[in-house]
Design an enzyme around this catalytic site. Structure first.
Site, PDB file in Angstrom:
ATOM      1  CE  LYS A  65      -4.026  -2.157   2.106  1.00 38.38           C
ATOM      2  NZ  LYS A  65      -5.088  -2.075   3.131  1.00 38.38           N
ATOM      3  CG  ASP A 101      -7.864   0.099   3.263  1.00 41.18           C
ATOM      4  OD1 ASP A 101      -8.675  -0.764   2.859  1.00 41.18           O
ATOM      5  OD2 ASP A 101      -6.636  -0.025   3.191  1.00 41.18           O
TER       6      ASP A 101
END
Length: 273
Positions: A65, A101
């Site tokens: 990420k 997220d």
């Protein structure tokens, strides 16, 4: 037909293909969703391949990420702020990075009726997912947030109400929400918990971002201690829906999240996952 996928290191037990199939079916779009297990040294080539193969959208999971950010042509404001990307959109030949997220974590807390405002929260782990969690907590009025790291470095965060501590220091903290953002307890290592029952007993709500197994050892300890427990399935589905909103450039009814959760939950309960 459009193509989508998930970038990660080990993905054999991912639910993402099933979730995105359900979303696409719900919004009446055609698409194929593939798993891309890529080694760290090949991330640059992978980014080029997304363009070459015209893969419209790609999710990003552990451990890429942060690493993928330098391979992108642009990064959204929220992803820059968080310091992590979990969604890539190929738009007119340009790879754009986003972070969904944040939204998925918010969905999970809202559905579970966990109040963030004025809370004392602890995040286990300091990876890409923990950054989205941190910013959601701060944006929604958490009073104090502790980030627990094996190598604590307080210089990473300049906010007075954010502290980075060691696992040894954690035993002195009591609070409202304890969140596991580490992979400890994830399938196949389901007998592990990132912290002991003594630590868990110091908190009211126990939240695990892991979704497989459905109930981790961490959550099982919380249940045993009569805590409110929440697994990561709602977050996974929520962030996937937000990713599809970006890729399709549409708004998707939030009710789809609960519908998909109920379908997958039945499979968990029947031990078909």
């Amino acid at each position: 037909m459009e193509f989508y996928g998930l970038l990660g290191e080990k993905l054999s037990h991912s639910l993402s293909p099933e979730i995105h199939f359900e979303i696409l079916n719900s919004i009446k779009r055609e698409g194929a969703y593939k798993l891309f297990e890529i080694e760290k040294d090949n991330l640059s080539d992978f980014a080029k391949a997304l363009k070459l193969l015209k893969v419209k959208g790609c999710n990003v999971t552990i451990p890429y990420k942060k690493n993928i950010m330098k391979e992108l042509d642009g990064i959204s404001e929220e992803a820059v702020k968080i310091g992590a990307v979990n969604t890539i959109y190929l738009n007119n030949g340009s790879l754009q990075g986003f972070n969904t997220d944040y939204y998925g974590f918010g969905v999970m807390l809202k559905i579970s009726n966990i109040e963030v405002k004025d809370s004392v929260a602890v995040i286990l782990g300091n990876g890409g997912a923990s950054r989205a969690v941190l910013h959601y907590l701060l944006d929604n009025g958490a009073k104090e947030v502790y980030i627990v790291s094996r190598k604590p470095n307080n210089e990473e965060y300049s906010l007075s109400n954010v502290k980075v501590i060691s696992y040894e220091e954690l035993k002195y903290i009591k609070g409202d929400i304890l969140i596991n953002s580490t992979p400890v307890g994830m399938y196949p290592n389901i007998s592990e918990s990132p912290v002991s029952k003594d630590i868990i007993n110091n908190f009211t709500s126990i939240v695990d971002l892991i979704y497989n197994p459905y109930e981790t050892k961490f959550l099982a300890y919380g249940k045993e201690l009569n805590k409110k427990i929440v697994g990561g399935l709602y977050m996974l589905i929520g962030q996937a829906v937000k990713a599809q909103e970006i890729w399709q450039e549409i708004d998707i009814d939030e009710g789809i999240i609960k519908d998909i959760y109920n379908k997958i939950n039945v499979r968990f309960l029947n031990n078909n996952i």
